[in-house]
Scaffold this active site. Sequence first.
Site, PDB file in Angstrom:
ATOM      1  N   CYS A  81     -33.968  14.201  11.865  1.00 30.12           N
ATOM      2  CA  CYS A  81     -32.577  13.854  11.536  1.00 30.12           C
ATOM      3  C   CYS A  81     -31.691  15.092  11.432  1.00 30.12           C
ATOM      4  O   CYS A  81     -30.523  15.044  11.780  1.00 30.12           O
ATOM      5  CB  CYS A  81     -32.505  13.017  10.270  1.00 30.12           C
ATOM      6  SG  CYS A  81     -33.439  13.680   8.906  1.00 30.12           S
ATOM      7  N   GLU A 137     -29.829   8.019   3.848  1.00 32.49           N
ATOM      8  CA  GLU A 137     -30.025   9.282   4.559  1.00 32.49           C
ATOM      9  C   GLU A 137     -30.083   8.904   6.033  1.00 32.49           C
ATOM     10  O   GLU A 137     -31.050   8.290   6.473  1.00 32.49           O
ATOM     11  CB  GLU A 137     -31.319   9.941   4.069  1.00 32.49           C
ATOM     12  CG  GLU A 137     -31.350  11.432   4.298  1.00 32.49           C
ATOM     13  CD  GLU A 137     -31.991  11.788   5.613  1.00 32.49           C
ATOM     14  OE1 GLU A 137     -31.229  11.911   6.611  1.00 32.49           O
ATOM     15  OE2 GLU A 137     -33.206  11.953   5.655  1.00 32.49           O
ATOM     16  N   GLU A 161     -26.262  10.712  18.244  1.00 34.21           N
ATOM     17  CA  GLU A 161     -27.620  11.159  17.923  1.00 34.21           C
ATOM     18  C   GLU A 161     -28.567  10.633  19.001  1.00 34.21           C
ATOM     19  O   GLU A 161     -28.794   9.434  19.105  1.00 34.21           O
ATOM     20  CB  GLU A 161     -28.041  10.627  16.547  1.00 34.21           C
ATOM     21  CG  GLU A 161     -29.383  11.173  16.111  1.00 34.21           C
ATOM     22  CD  GLU A 161     -29.836  10.661  14.752  1.00 34.21           C
ATOM     23  OE1 GLU A 161     -29.805   9.447  14.525  1.00 34.21           O
ATOM     24  OE2 GLU A 161     -30.225  11.503  13.916  1.00 34.21           O
ATOM     25  N   LYS A 195     -41.346  -0.192   2.131  1.00 35.61           N
ATOM     26  CA  LYS A 195     -41.471  -0.829   3.453  1.00 35.61           C
ATOM     27  C   LYS A 195     -41.388   0.282   4.502  1.00 35.61           C
ATOM     28  O   LYS A 195     -40.315   0.751   4.854  1.00 35.61           O
ATOM     29  CB  LYS A 195     -40.329  -1.833   3.623  1.00 35.61           C
ATOM     30  CG  LYS A 195     -40.577  -2.981   4.598  1.00 35.61           C
ATOM     31  CD  LYS A 195     -41.036  -2.602   5.986  1.00 35.61           C
ATOM     32  CE  LYS A 195     -39.906  -2.242   6.932  1.00 35.61           C
ATOM     33  NZ  LYS A 195     -40.380  -1.770   8.258  1.00 35.61           N
TER      34      LYS A 195
HETATM   35  P1  NDP Z   1     -33.898   1.994  12.022  1.00 38.67           P
HETATM   36  O1  NDP Z   1     -32.849   2.617  11.208  1.00 38.67           O
HETATM   37  O2  NDP Z   1     -33.616   0.650  12.571  1.00 38.67           O
HETATM   38  O3  NDP Z   1     -35.267   1.887  11.156  1.00 38.67           O
HETATM   39  C1  NDP Z   1     -35.501   2.539   9.938  1.00 38.67           C
HETATM   40  C2  NDP Z   1     -36.136   1.591   8.941  1.00 38.67           C
HETATM   41  O4  NDP Z   1     -35.271   0.474   8.696  1.00 38.67           O
HETATM   42  C3  NDP Z   1     -37.454   0.990   9.412  1.00 38.67           C
HETATM   43  O5  NDP Z   1     -38.330   0.828   8.329  1.00 38.67           O
HETATM   44  C4  NDP Z   1     -37.013  -0.359   9.942  1.00 38.67           C
HETATM   45  O6  NDP Z   1     -38.055  -1.304   9.994  1.00 38.67           O
HETATM   46  C5  NDP Z   1     -35.963  -0.747   8.934  1.00 38.67           C
HETATM   47  N1  NDP Z   1     -35.026  -1.771   9.403  1.00 38.67           N
HETATM   48  C6  NDP Z   1     -34.688  -2.077  10.679  1.00 38.67           C
HETATM   49  N2  NDP Z   1     -33.789  -3.089  10.689  1.00 38.67           N
HETATM   50  C7  NDP Z   1     -33.558  -3.433   9.403  1.00 38.67           C
HETATM   51  C8  NDP Z   1     -32.738  -4.407   8.762  1.00 38.67           C
HETATM   52  N3  NDP Z   1     -31.976  -5.241   9.454  1.00 38.67           N
HETATM   53  N4  NDP Z   1     -32.749  -4.482   7.421  1.00 38.67           N
HETATM   54  C9  NDP Z   1     -33.512  -3.652   6.691  1.00 38.67           C
HETATM   55  N5  NDP Z   1     -34.320  -2.704   7.244  1.00 38.67           N
HETATM   56  C10 NDP Z   1     -34.336  -2.589   8.574  1.00 38.67           C
HETATM   57  O7  NDP Z   1     -34.274   3.028  13.153  1.00 38.67           O
HETATM   58  P2  NDP Z   1     -35.020   2.794  14.549  1.00 38.67           P
HETATM   59  O8  NDP Z   1     -36.466   2.955  14.333  1.00 38.67           O
HETATM   60  O9  NDP Z   1     -34.570   1.513  15.171  1.00 38.67           O
HETATM   61  O10 NDP Z   1     -34.498   4.047  15.406  1.00 38.67           O
HETATM   62  C11 NDP Z   1     -33.302   3.953  16.164  1.00 38.67           C
HETATM   63  C12 NDP Z   1     -32.474   5.227  16.067  1.00 38.67           C
HETATM   64  O11 NDP Z   1     -32.177   5.501  14.710  1.00 38.67           O
HETATM   65  C13 NDP Z   1     -33.162   6.492  16.537  1.00 38.67           C
HETATM   66  O12 NDP Z   1     -33.061   6.658  17.894  1.00 38.67           O
HETATM   67  C14 NDP Z   1     -32.407   7.558  15.792  1.00 38.67           C
HETATM   68  O13 NDP Z   1     -31.221   7.873  16.448  1.00 38.67           O
HETATM   69  C15 NDP Z   1     -32.093   6.897  14.482  1.00 38.67           C
HETATM   70  N6  NDP Z   1     -33.062   7.286  13.433  1.00 38.67           N
HETATM   71  C16 NDP Z   1     -32.685   8.246  12.561  1.00 38.67           C
HETATM   72  C17 NDP Z   1     -33.572   8.675  11.607  1.00 38.67           C
HETATM   73  C18 NDP Z   1     -33.205   9.730  10.633  1.00 38.67           C
HETATM   74  O14 NDP Z   1     -34.093  10.312  10.011  1.00 38.67           O
HETATM   75  N7  NDP Z   1     -31.956   9.998  10.437  1.00 38.67           N
HETATM   76  C19 NDP Z   1     -34.941   8.153  11.528  1.00 38.67           C
HETATM   77  C20 NDP Z   1     -35.223   7.117  12.478  1.00 38.67           C
HETATM   78  C21 NDP Z   1     -34.298   6.724  13.394  1.00 38.67           C
HETATM   79  P3  NDP Z   1     -38.864  -1.508  11.387  1.00 38.67           P
HETATM   80  O15 NDP Z   1     -39.490  -0.203  11.677  1.00 38.67           O
HETATM   81  O16 NDP Z   1     -39.824  -2.571  11.065  1.00 38.67           O
HETATM   82  O17 NDP Z   1     -37.836  -1.898  12.400  1.00 38.67           O
END
Ligand code: NDP
Length: 474
Positions: free
Chosen positions: A279, A245, A379, A170
Amino acid sequence: MRKMEQLFIGGKWVKPSSGDVIEVIDAGDESLLGTVPVAKKAEVDKAVRAARQALGKWADTPVAVRAELLEKAANNLKARGSEIAEVISREVGMPLKMSQRIQAALPVIVMDSCAKVLREFPFEVQIANSRVFRVPKGVVVAITPWNYPLHQLVGKVAPALAAGCTVVAKPASEAPLSAFMLAEALEAAWFPPGVFNLLSGNGPETANLLVQHDDVDMISFTGSTSTGTKIAATAAATAKRVTLELGGKSPSLVLDDADFPKALRTTVNNCFLNSGQTCNALTRLLVPRNRLTEVEELVLPLVAGMTLGDPGDPNTKLGPLVSARQRDRVRQYIKEAIQAGTRLLIGGDAPPEGLSRGFYVRPTVFTDVDPGAVIAQEEVFGPVLCIIGYRDLEEAVAIANGTPYGLAAAVWSADTDRALQVARRIRAGQIDINGAPFNALAPFGGFKHSGYGRELGVFGLEEFLEPLSIQLSA
Ligand code: NDP
């Protein structure tokens, strides 16, 4: 416009039960780049069933065959490198040239390296009278973020498939298009039906159904700490294996004897890579307090020279952020830090001039930052660097370890042994000394709130295996 109308389930491209779609927006000009379907419960059940049915045969497929298929898929991805680089550059905002080098090339390296690790991996060991087999964990759900969309996905899918697991993926809704190219690459390599399945959809809806599903064995997640910990709590109800992660607030610790120009240049480039949406970005620059002025004078021109603009323009060093939501979030962090009295060296929350469309944020540096300030603790995931002064080595190590995160770090010193000693005191999964390069075979993952489990190389493969021990009588 890329209009993806089907999901990849059980080796076939399948029309979803609902007409709901997710719009994918070009980060540079806010135009519509494409749409992908939203998988509902019917597709979730179908994909998990397909993965379960394919599991037994795939787990029994000889290692050499699995490795060969991975190499074929890596070649297929390589052949579409420029298309992948362009799509991700427009989705995420990374400048095109960099996107070619990182977003398109890295997944190929990782997939190839996975095949090599697989060929050499000892799946069977003898311990006294026990024969211990490493068997696949089963049906794996991979949930991935948007910042390095294909790399993050391949970092899970390739070792899972190598281990003999089957996968339902996903991808993130902001940058899902390269996941479809991955499905095509795996399909063209002739992976058996059901071994890999792709469901696009919303996190709280599609991904959550997968996390709750009774017939899923493992969740491999990359993303925010808040979503990751929620997923782990949900998955606990069905005793699923989970790897997380998560985020980071990684320090670059410059010791007094370091090559300052090199350390600062590398830290700045690392921090602002992908507009800070990384990240393991080095977002906290820790320097001797009595050399703050010198550091500021060196950092200022480096950041002032970061041309902000269209990711497709070869002169662009810094592109936009992925979405309006991320842009607003990052600008809010900057605004609140300024209001809290943090000293701004360059940048700020005002919209950059001449860029009325696209999700742009000025490259921003705060200096003499209190290590406990919000901007130095949370972050931000944008182009923001915090310079922090330390008095002595003890304080430097305490500051380096003084956030909830522990994903990465850098240490700089003219004396490698000294740097190594300091590095061993930092609680982070990946630490680079004097700008050492990324190693696609070294374990990648975090301590503390940066998550658990490791990706890449042998450690990454092991995450998808479970030991099965058989005792033999004499
Ligand atoms: P999320 O952690 O919400 O999204 C990552 C993945 O999880 C996406 O595929 C998302 O789907 C999915 N997801 C979201 N909500 C759920 C849920 N309830 N159950 C299962 N899966 C879920 O990150 P965001 O995109 O909202 O980013 C927000 C913040 O997160 C950023 O500003 C950053 O600080 C951090 N982040 C950190 C990352 C890293 O590599 N460490 C990467 C991305 C974000 P969908 O996209 O459809 O919402």
